[in-house]
Motif scaffolding. Structure first.
Motif: not given
Lengths: 213, 213
Positions: A67, A93-94, A96-98, A100-101, A103-105, A142, A145-146, B50, B61, B63-64, B68, B72
């Motif tokens: 990644r 930012g979003l 990056q967030q997804w 991470e999701v 990778a981690h979820n 998971v 949520v998707y 989650f 905005y 972000l989680f 990430a 940002y």
């Protein structure tokens, strides 16, 4: 000089390869034989001290962690090939967030399923039905949520294809194929449409063709 | 309007807080009570589907995923406060690489130790000495790689402090404190010097002061 991608037999390397295709970056693959422990040889450990795959070499620059490699090429060639990062800072930012999701979820329960169902003989583990059941339940939550997310936007980070979607390709391909859990995608309308769309991209078809040889 | 950081009691939120201090971004913390299950309430799940912490809200905005959020703010305020990304594209790639190493190599065994030693009563698990032994061995091997790396450069990604170092602060603070494994840092000369340096930054001291109240 073209980019060298070490370890084309592993799913994380497929993630890097599809990114390079989307970014129109030429590359060649260098086989690393995990079964003979080549990834733990002193020569390989100089490239990747943890003995993991993939690694890229781009001239005299070496980088590992799939990644991180995705982010490097998406940023370096921002205006070449497909933009995989998003236009605004907030979109990025979003992404990056997804990512991470993923990778981690998403990856941990799916990797457990893959390990139990596809690789138990290679990994020297006894197939454990309880682990399979629990991993499938976790992955299902998971994907719920998707499903919600993808009912609001065409792709995970918004209405644009990005690293966040791309990162899901290799393991989901195993999931709907040899792991035998395609129904988990198909029974979720928006996840199913998303999967059909991202997995039919020419870049992914090209990678599938490369790795089937 | 200042940034809202939900979940200041968890280690991942400390990662976000120290980043915001380094970037000179004003923020306030919003407690989320994990013990009463507040992170699984419908209201909170609208912010983070989650049910994990932390989450930030910056105007409208949301972000989680802590790493990430780090990326940002490091990107959004590149020229404000400490530059946490590196100057060249190649330096930035290495920051991403070591940030991934923190997430995938360093955190898992340390989190297992923390769970077994500090949280077993909260997590409803019986302390398992075998898990503790194996996690400590795994973490030791990761720190051996860090020792080699830090003998070549002052920080993980190079001779500049970055997100890659910063991300290690919260869990390493637990490691040398309540987890009781400070010796694993101290017996490695370069890791020890690195830890002394990053943990004595005013930003981290400020976060420790905020969370001790």
């Amino acid at each position: 000089m073209v980019v060298k991608v070490y370890g084309p037999a592993c799913a994380s390397a497929h993630r890097v390869m599809v990114c390079l295709v989307e970014k129109e970056v030429e590359f060649e693959t260098i086989p690393v034989n995990i079964l003979t422990g080549e990834h733990k040889n002193p020569e390989f450990l100089k490239l990747q001290p943890f003995g993991s795959l993939p690694v890229i070499q781009d001239g005299d620059y070496t980088l590992f962690e799939s990644r991180a490699i995705l982010r490097y090429y998406a940023e370096k060639y921002k205006s070449q090939g497909t933009d995989l990062l998003g236009k605004t800072m907030e979109d990025q930012g979003l992404v990056q967030q997804w990512l991470e999701v993923e990778a981690h979820n998403f990856q941990p329960p799916l990797y457990n399923l893959l390990r139990q169902i596809m690789l138990s003989s290679h990994c020297g583990i006894t197939r454990d039905e309880q682990v399979i059941k629990e991993s499938e339940e976790k992955l299902g939550k998971v994907l719920d949520v998707y499903e919600d997310r993808l009912s609001e936007s065409r792709y995970l980070a918004g209405d644009f294809f990005s690293l966040a979607d791309l990162a899901h390709l290799p393991l989901t391909e195993y999931m709907v194929g040899p792991v035998g859990k395609a129904y988990m995608i198909k029974e979720r309308k928006h996840v199913s449409a998303w999967w059909d769309e991202i997995s039919s991209r020419p870049s992914w078809k090209k990678v599938l063709e490369m790795i089937s040889k």
